[in-house]
Design a protein around this motif. Structure first.
Motif, short mmCIF file in Angstrom:
data_model
loop_
_atom_site.label_atom_id
_atom_site.label_comp_id
_atom_site.label_asym_id
_atom_site.label_seq_id
_atom_site.Cartn_x
_atom_site.Cartn_y
_atom_site.Cartn_z
N ILE A 57 1.20 -1.14 0.07
CA ILE A 57 0.13 0.13 -0.17
C ILE A 57 0.85 0.81 -0.33
O ILE A 57 0.57 2.45 -0.64
CB ILE A 57 -1.19 -0.12 0.89
CG1 ILE A 57 -1.97 -1.25 1.53
CG2 ILE A 57 -1.79 1.49 1.22
CD1 ILE A 57 -3.12 -1.76 2.22
N LEU A 58 2.17 1.43 1.16
CA LEU A 58 2.97 2.29 0.70
C LEU A 58 3.93 2.54 -0.49
O LEU A 58 3.50 3.51 -0.71
CB LEU A 58 3.72 2.35 1.82
CG LEU A 58 3.83 1.99 3.26
CD1 LEU A 58 4.67 1.83 4.27
CD2 LEU A 58 2.29 3.29 3.60
N GLN A 81 -5.15 0.57 -8.50
CA GLN A 81 -6.59 1.94 -8.25
C GLN A 81 -6.06 2.59 -7.34
O GLN A 81 -5.51 2.24 -6.37
CB GLN A 81 -8.17 1.65 -8.74
CG GLN A 81 -8.34 0.88 -10.11
CD GLN A 81 -9.77 1.09 -9.55
OE1 GLN A 81 -10.56 1.28 -8.97
NE2 GLN A 81 -10.39 0.46 -11.49
N LYS A 82 -6.21 3.92 -7.32
CA LYS A 82 -5.81 5.19 -6.45
C LYS A 82 -7.12 4.67 -5.13
O LYS A 82 -7.87 4.01 -5.14
CB LYS A 82 -6.59 6.44 -7.17
CG LYS A 82 -6.00 7.19 -5.95
CD LYS A 82 -6.61 8.82 -6.55
CE LYS A 82 -6.40 9.89 -4.80
NZ LYS A 82 -4.78 9.94 -4.89
N GLU A 86 -6.21 8.52 1.99
CA GLU A 86 -4.26 8.50 1.79
C GLU A 86 -4.15 8.56 2.41
O GLU A 86 -3.45 9.68 3.96
CB GLU A 86 -4.24 10.49 1.60
CG GLU A 86 -4.90 10.84 -0.07
CD GLU A 86 -4.62 12.43 -0.41
OE1 GLU A 86 -4.28 13.23 0.90
OE2 GLU A 86 -5.22 12.74 -1.24
N TYR A 87 -3.70 6.95 3.12
CA TYR A 87 -3.44 6.61 4.06
C TYR A 87 -2.11 7.33 4.99
O TYR A 87 -1.44 7.29 6.10
CB TYR A 87 -3.42 5.29 3.82
CG TYR A 87 -4.50 4.36 3.49
CD1 TYR A 87 -5.39 3.92 4.51
CD2 TYR A 87 -4.72 3.74 2.41
CE1 TYR A 87 -6.56 3.63 3.77
CE2 TYR A 87 -5.54 2.78 1.84
CZ TYR A 87 -6.83 3.34 2.80
OH TYR A 87 -8.42 2.21 2.46
#
Length: 225
Positions: A57-58, A81-82, A86-87
């Motif tokens: 994810i990062l 996908q996006k 915005e973790y």
């Protein structure tokens, strides 16, 4: 159900800060709860940095410049996908567990220190760039790289830094790291804790650091090993 003020939700869910399973379950109750909980859930990844799923994810958050650094290693970056949130903007701490997560994601490159270091560098550069409330940072001599340093220099939320200078780095690289740290001390008005771990600072490093500390009125804790 009567809606509570946001402050009440934050107070309740922050009590579950380190109970990730309970927080995750609560996030599934409704979209409203999810929007409140996700920033809390992601604020302190802790040992979850070791999880290769989190590293994937990062990697999605790397910008073009940070991705370019990885091209020579021919590794496949995630192409999802996006993300819905915005973790990385919620993360408040970067720990040494990050490198363990990198190793877990790329086990066949275990002996490739160049790839390991480059991926770690790209991720830290991205986290420093995107985190809105970064407070605690564990970092090594890569601090002297402009891509990280420029963003770190402007990070006015930072309150704690652990700087590790390894035994096997060159004196020149160590001095550059110290110089970078000194500039942060001169600029940063929130840093109150510094943990410096080094094989040896040398006379030049000690003098440079002491001069900066003499002008620092915010730092409350200094540890050197």
């Amino acid at each position: 159900m009567t809606a509570l003020p946001l402050e009440c939700y934050y107070a309740i869910f922050n009590n579950l800060l380190h109970n990730y399973k309970s927080l995750f379950s609560c996030a599934l109750v409704s979209r409203h709860w999810c929007r409140i909980i996700i920033p809390i859930l992601w604020s302190e990844p802790g040992n979850h940095y070791k999880d290769k799923r989190l590293i994937r994810i990062l990697l999605l958050a790397l910008n073009a410049e940070e991705q370019t650094l990885l091209i020579p290693f021919n590794i496949s970056l995630p192409s999802h996908q996006k993300t819905l949130f915005e973790y990385t903007s919620y993360i408040t701490s970067i720990t040494s567990d990050l490198i363990i997560g990198v190793r877990n994601l790329f086990p066949k490159y275990e002996s490739n220190l160049s790839l390991e270091t480059t991926v770690k560098f790209s991720l830290i550069a991205m986290l420093v760039r995107t985190s809105i409330n970064l407070k605690h940072l564990i970092i090594d001599e890569i601090i002297c790289n402009p891509l990280i340093f420029e963003n770190l220099y402007e990070k006015t939320t930072l309150t704690s830094v652990d700087l590790y200078l390894k035994y096997n780095i060159s004196g020149d690289l160590e001095y550059k790291a110290i110089d970078g740290l000194v500039k942060i001390l001169y600029k940063n008005s929130t840093l109150n804790s510094l943990n410096l771990r080094s094989a040896t600072l040398g006379t030049k490093g000690v003098i440079t650091l002491l001069e900066a500390l003499c002008n620092d009125t915010v730092l409350k804790s200094l540890e050197e090993k």
